[in-house]
Design an enzyme around this catalytic site. Structure first.
Site, PDB file in Angstrom:
ATOM      1  N   TYR A  25       0.874  -1.169   0.000  1.00 57.86           N
ATOM      2  CA  TYR A  25       0.000   0.000   0.000  1.00 57.86           C
ATOM      3  C   TYR A  25       0.911   1.220   0.000  1.00 57.86           C
ATOM      4  O   TYR A  25       2.095   1.125  -0.325  1.00 57.86           O
ATOM      5  CB  TYR A  25      -0.889  -0.120   1.259  1.00 57.86           C
ATOM      6  CG  TYR A  25      -2.019   0.849   1.362  1.00 57.86           C
ATOM      7  CD1 TYR A  25      -2.995   0.909   0.388  1.00 57.86           C
ATOM      8  CD2 TYR A  25      -2.121   1.694   2.458  1.00 57.86           C
ATOM      9  CE1 TYR A  25      -4.047   1.806   0.494  1.00 57.86           C
ATOM     10  CE2 TYR A  25      -3.174   2.587   2.576  1.00 57.86           C
ATOM     11  CZ  TYR A  25      -4.130   2.640   1.586  1.00 57.86           C
ATOM     12  OH  TYR A  25      -5.171   3.524   1.696  1.00 57.86           O
TER      13      TYR A  25
ATOM     14  N   ARG B 106      -5.675  10.775 -10.841  1.00 56.25           N
ATOM     15  CA  ARG B 106      -5.037  11.415  -9.682  1.00 56.25           C
ATOM     16  C   ARG B 106      -4.582  10.314  -8.736  1.00 56.25           C
ATOM     17  O   ARG B 106      -5.206  10.052  -7.715  1.00 56.25           O
ATOM     18  CB  ARG B 106      -6.037  12.368  -9.015  1.00 56.25           C
ATOM     19  CG  ARG B 106      -5.433  13.325  -8.027  1.00 56.25           C
ATOM     20  CD  ARG B 106      -6.026  13.157  -6.634  1.00 56.25           C
ATOM     21  NE  ARG B 106      -5.591  11.930  -6.009  1.00 56.25           N
ATOM     22  CZ  ARG B 106      -6.040  11.457  -4.851  1.00 56.25           C
ATOM     23  NH1 ARG B 106      -6.962  12.081  -4.205  1.00 56.25           N
ATOM     24  NH2 ARG B 106      -5.578  10.324  -4.323  1.00 56.25           N
TER      25      ARG B 106
ATOM     26  N   LYS C 169      -5.727  -1.616  -2.812  1.00 58.53           N
ATOM     27  CA  LYS C 169      -6.856  -1.348  -1.908  1.00 58.53           C
ATOM     28  C   LYS C 169      -7.623  -2.632  -1.631  1.00 58.53           C
ATOM     29  O   LYS C 169      -8.010  -2.909  -0.498  1.00 58.53           O
ATOM     30  CB  LYS C 169      -7.804  -0.314  -2.537  1.00 58.53           C
ATOM     31  CG  LYS C 169      -7.194   1.069  -2.685  1.00 58.53           C
ATOM     32  CD  LYS C 169      -7.491   1.946  -1.478  1.00 58.53           C
ATOM     33  CE  LYS C 169      -6.708   3.250  -1.576  1.00 58.53           C
ATOM     34  NZ  LYS C 169      -6.829   4.089  -0.381  1.00 58.53           N
TER      35      LYS C 169
ATOM     36  N   GLU D 137     -11.825   5.431  -6.598  1.00 59.16           N
ATOM     37  CA  GLU D 137     -10.514   5.716  -6.026  1.00 59.16           C
ATOM     38  C   GLU D 137      -9.675   6.543  -6.993  1.00 59.16           C
ATOM     39  O   GLU D 137      -9.579   6.214  -8.183  1.00 59.16           O
ATOM     40  CB  GLU D 137      -9.815   4.365  -5.757  1.00 59.16           C
ATOM     41  CG  GLU D 137      -8.631   4.441  -4.845  1.00 59.16           C
ATOM     42  CD  GLU D 137      -8.969   4.825  -3.411  1.00 59.16           C
ATOM     43  OE1 GLU D 137      -9.816   4.171  -2.792  1.00 59.16           O
ATOM     44  OE2 GLU D 137      -8.356   5.786  -2.907  1.00 59.16           O
ATOM     45  N   ASP D 138      -9.092   7.586  -6.494  1.00 64.44           N
ATOM     46  CA  ASP D 138      -8.084   8.368  -7.212  1.00 64.44           C
ATOM     47  C   ASP D 138      -8.544   8.890  -8.572  1.00 64.44           C
ATOM     48  O   ASP D 138      -7.779   8.899  -9.543  1.00 64.44           O
ATOM     49  CB  ASP D 138      -6.772   7.566  -7.311  1.00 64.44           C
ATOM     50  CG  ASP D 138      -6.130   7.400  -5.936  1.00 64.44           C
ATOM     51  OD1 ASP D 138      -6.762   7.796  -4.932  1.00 64.44           O
ATOM     52  OD2 ASP D 138      -5.006   6.890  -5.846  1.00 64.44           O
TER      53      ASP D 138
ATOM     54  N   ASP E 178     -13.567   6.869  -1.829  1.00 70.83           N
ATOM     55  CA  ASP E 178     -12.664   6.689  -0.698  1.00 70.83           C
ATOM     56  C   ASP E 178     -11.855   7.952  -0.401  1.00 70.83           C
ATOM     57  O   ASP E 178     -11.599   8.276   0.758  1.00 70.83           O
ATOM     58  CB  ASP E 178     -11.734   5.523  -1.029  1.00 70.83           C
ATOM     59  CG  ASP E 178     -10.833   5.160   0.113  1.00 70.83           C
ATOM     60  OD1 ASP E 178     -11.304   5.182   1.260  1.00 70.83           O
ATOM     61  OD2 ASP E 178      -9.653   4.852  -0.131  1.00 70.83           O
ATOM     62  N   ASP E 179     -11.442   8.659  -1.450  1.00 68.15           N
ATOM     63  CA  ASP E 179     -10.605   9.848  -1.240  1.00 68.15           C
ATOM     64  C   ASP E 179     -11.396  10.977  -0.601  1.00 68.15           C
ATOM     65  O   ASP E 179     -10.850  11.766   0.155  1.00 68.15           O
ATOM     66  CB  ASP E 179     -10.015  10.313  -2.578  1.00 68.15           C
ATOM     67  CG  ASP E 179      -9.226   9.188  -3.205  1.00 68.15           C
ATOM     68  OD1 ASP E 179      -8.244   8.755  -2.604  1.00 68.15           O
ATOM     69  OD2 ASP E 179      -9.653   8.706  -4.270  1.00 68.15           O
TER      70      ASP E 179
ATOM     71  N   ASN F 199      -0.209  11.947   0.106  1.00 63.31           N
ATOM     72  CA  ASN F 199       0.450  10.669  -0.147  1.00 63.31           C
ATOM     73  C   ASN F 199       1.130  10.677  -1.507  1.00 63.31           C
ATOM     74  O   ASN F 199       0.666  11.383  -2.398  1.00 63.31           O
ATOM     75  CB  ASN F 199      -0.588   9.535  -0.136  1.00 63.31           C
ATOM     76  CG  ASN F 199      -1.181   9.337   1.223  1.00 63.31           C
ATOM     77  OD1 ASN F 199      -0.476   9.327   2.218  1.00 63.31           O
ATOM     78  ND2 ASN F 199      -2.499   9.191   1.278  1.00 63.31           N
TER      79      ASN F 199
ATOM     80  N   ASN G 126      -4.653   7.381   7.669  1.00 66.83           N
ATOM     81  CA  ASN G 126      -4.899   6.861   6.320  1.00 66.83           C
ATOM     82  C   ASN G 126      -6.264   6.197   6.257  1.00 66.83           C
ATOM     83  O   ASN G 126      -6.688   5.530   7.214  1.00 66.83           O
ATOM     84  CB  ASN G 126      -3.802   5.860   5.958  1.00 66.83           C
ATOM     85  CG  ASN G 126      -3.857   5.495   4.491  1.00 66.83           C
ATOM     86  OD1 ASN G 126      -4.761   4.789   4.057  1.00 66.83           O
ATOM     87  ND2 ASN G 126      -2.907   5.993   3.728  1.00 66.83           N
TER      88      ASN G 126
END
Ligand SMILES: O=C([O-])CC(=O)C(=O)O
Ligand SMILES: [Mg+2]
Length: 624
Positions: free
Chosen positions: A144, A197, A215, A287-288, A310-311, A450, A494
């Site tokens: 991770y 991202r 993840k 995610e991202d 999640d972000d 991160n 996190n």
């Protein structure tokens, strides 16, 4: 079979029209369907259950879900037809775990450790998850953040075996067909990214696949969700990262990102295809994605599908938990703080919004709650006179003069907490940290970007420039810090504390939608779990090694909430929610590979005594 497809088409990714040069789509599907029907028969329902009668011989060693390596007993080896195909030695799983640990430790570079662990999961899935779940603190930074970030940056170079599903814009109108190629029929959770991202590293296009893979491996290792129920997906709509477009090792589509209506339609089609293939209660974790897409898609899908981002929401939950727990150290309630967010993208605004809910839960009005929250981004303080603010930022805009520098904003506003989500290392300069220390007895300093290389300051800098008085948290791990004879254990704020447990709670109750309250509940559960020992070392979260029990507690609370609010769809309602959830969990131990009716003598009867694992481990070569 596809070798005669012109190279220019291959170089730009296979499209449906290009495939049909060689064989019609319908035939292609018949072919693929057939293969997977066969495969499904071989695996049965996979995961913890298998159909040994249909899988024979070498497959048991080659299939990561069936392979136990040297832990196959003699009777299993004989019954399965693999006797003689590996060395005669029998090993317990504990011995294997111990050997794996030594093997990982022998690598000096984290990326090599990552590759070893990836290879292990390709070889022996159960051993991989057992190793991970028993060594969370050691291996979380490898599978991770931060190492997974490096793995994404080098994705084309280290790519070996496919993992997860790649759906490209060339597959539009065929998302369902691609999903059908995934060999598992009982997927309960999907983690999807479009790679725009990736952590704080920016647009990594299809190389972002490392993130959903990482993840979802935490879904299993930290929450016990069965691996075959998890599906990582990369939506490849191109990349605007010029270096990648020119990189010969890049494995994604070589084109600029598709945007606008075409992007939107593609995402819509993908969501519909998920429901068609796996059902309405399939959890989809976004995610991202780039911040604007992340917000828009969440708003659009949240009441239509079982989704969360999640972000935005996972990060918000873990940080609000941290802020709630800070009161044990700062002796201030969350309503007594003034917050300055540094960065005003998805993560920052997600936290800010959940913080507003937490402040309202403590009695503040919406306006009073928002008044406590300031934000600054590249263009300066978020104030009403700014013309460039989006709808998510405007609600936090203040009637205040324009300020461009963080240092000046800290001096003027005198926040008690600064929360960095800017992906800009070094933004919390010594001067900013010293100002925080001058204005507050116990300043709250969160450097959340991160991976580690993007954090706004290091743990060392935070403690040093605040004379050890700050309450520090970062998104990626930092080692303990010694300052004037005291050892501080920096907290890792996190979302890994949150998303595995939330996902477990959601999929075990099969909710159709995920309400915002769930993330506040998760934050409260997490905040209540911080213990005296952690607090005394300056840490506002339970130790990372305890995430597994944190996940179970979060999931249980969400399950209770689901039935109280009538949003759970699994009936009859389980009486004991925790027991029910436990009954759904992955078994980290090998099961017998023998058919139940098998009549071979037991290993003990054959006078083969397994070696004592401790003795074996003590004789293994030590790390050089
Ligand atoms: O992956 C992590 O470590 C946290 C996260 O979601 C991000 O930074 O995007
Ligand atoms: Mg993320």
């Amino acid at each position: 079979m596809f070798t005669s497809i012109p190279q220019h088409i291959l170089g730009n990714g296979l499209s449906w029209s290009s495939l049909s040069l060689r064989l019609t789509a319908t035939n292609a599907y018949k072919l693929t369907q057939h293969i997977y029907i066969d495969k499904k028969e071989i695996h049965g329902t996979c995961g913890d259950v298998m159909s040994p009668s249909l899988t024979k011989g070498f497959d048991f060693l080659r299939d990561p879900r069936l392979n136990k390596g040297l832990a196959f007993t003699l009777e299993e080896r004989q019954a399965l037809g693999i006797h003689g195909l590996q060395p005669p030695r029998y090993k317990t799983m504990e011995e294997q775990v111990a050997l794996c640990k030594i093997s990982v430790d022998r690598y000096h570079e984290d990326l090599n450790k990552y590759l070893y662990l990836t290879e292990l999961s390709d070889r022996n899935e159960k051993l991989y998850y057992r190793l991970l779940s028993e060594n969370v603190e050691a291996f979380l930074p490898i599978v991770y953040t931060p190492t997974v970030g490096l793995a994404c940056q080098k994705f084309g170079l280290i790519y070996r075996r496919p993992r997860g599903l790649f759906i490209t814009i060339n597959d539009k109108h065929h998302c369902y067909d691609v999903l059908k190629n995934w060999p598992e029929g009982n997927v309960r959770a999907i983690c999807v990214t479009d790679g725009e991202r990736i952590l704080g590293l920016g647009d990594l296009g299809a190389s972002g696949m490392g993130i959903p893979v990482g993840k979802l491996s935490l879904y299993t290792a930290l929450a016990g969700i069965k691996p075959h129920q998890c599906l990582p997906i990369l939506l490849d709509v191109g990349t605007n990262n010029q270096a990648l477009l020119e990189d010969p090792t890049y494995i994604g589509l070589r084109q600029k990102r598709v945007t606008g209506q075409e992007y939107e339609d593609f995402c819509d089609e993908f969501m519909q295809a998920v429901v068609e293939r796996y059902g309405q209660s399939t959890l989809v974790q976004f995610e991202d994605f780039a911040s604007n897409n992340a917000f828009r898609l969440l708003a659009k899908y949240r009441n239509q599908y079982c989704v969360f981002n999640d972000d935005i929401q996972g990060t918000a939950s873990v940080i609000v938990a941290g802020l709630l727990a800070c009161r044990h150290i700062t002796k201030k309630k969350i309503v007594d703080n003034t917050y300055l967010f540094v960065g005003a993208g998805g993560a920052a605004l997600g936290i800010a919004n959940l913080l507003v809910s937490a402040l309202q839960a403590e009695g503040l009005s919406l306006e009073d709650a928002r008044a406590k929250i300031w934000a600054i981004d590249w263009n300066g303080l978020i104030v009403k006179s700014r013309k460039d603010l989006n709808e998510h930022q405007i609600v936090f805009a203040k009637d205040f003069k324009e300020i461009n520098k963080l240092r000046d904003a800290v001096a003027e506003i005198k926040p008690s907490a600064i929360i960095g989500a800017s992906a800009t290392p070094g933004l919390f300069t010594p001067e900013v940290l010293q100002l925080m220390a001058a204005n507050n007895e116990r300043p709250i300093i969160f450097a959340l970007s991160n991976p580690t290389s993007k954090a706004e300051c290091t743990a060392d800098e935070a403690y040093k420039h605040t004379q050890g008085r700050c309450v520090f948290a970062s998104g990626s791990p930092f080692p303990p810090v010694e300052y004037e004879g005291v050892t501080y254990k920096p907290s890792q704020g996190n979302n890994a504390y949150i998303f595995p447990g939330v996902a477990l709670g959601i999929i075990s109750t099969q909710m159709y939608h995920i309400r915002e309250e769930i993330f506040l509940i998760a934050a409260q559960v997490l905040a209540d779990l911080v213990c005296e020992k952690s607090l005394s070392q300056g840490s506002i979260y339970p130790p990372i090694s305890e995430i597994k029990s944190v996940s179970l507690k979060i999931a249980t609370k969400i399950c209770e909430y689901g039935y109280e609010r009538g949003v759970a769809s699994v009936y009859p309602e389980p009486k004991d929610k925790r027991k029910y959830i436990e009954s759904t969990l992955y078994n980290f131990n090998y099961a017998s590979s023998l058919p139940a009716s098998y009549g071979w003598p037991k290993q003990a009867d054959m006078h083969i005594k397994p070696l004592d694992p401790a003795e074996v481990v003590s004789k293994l070569p030590k790390k050089p």
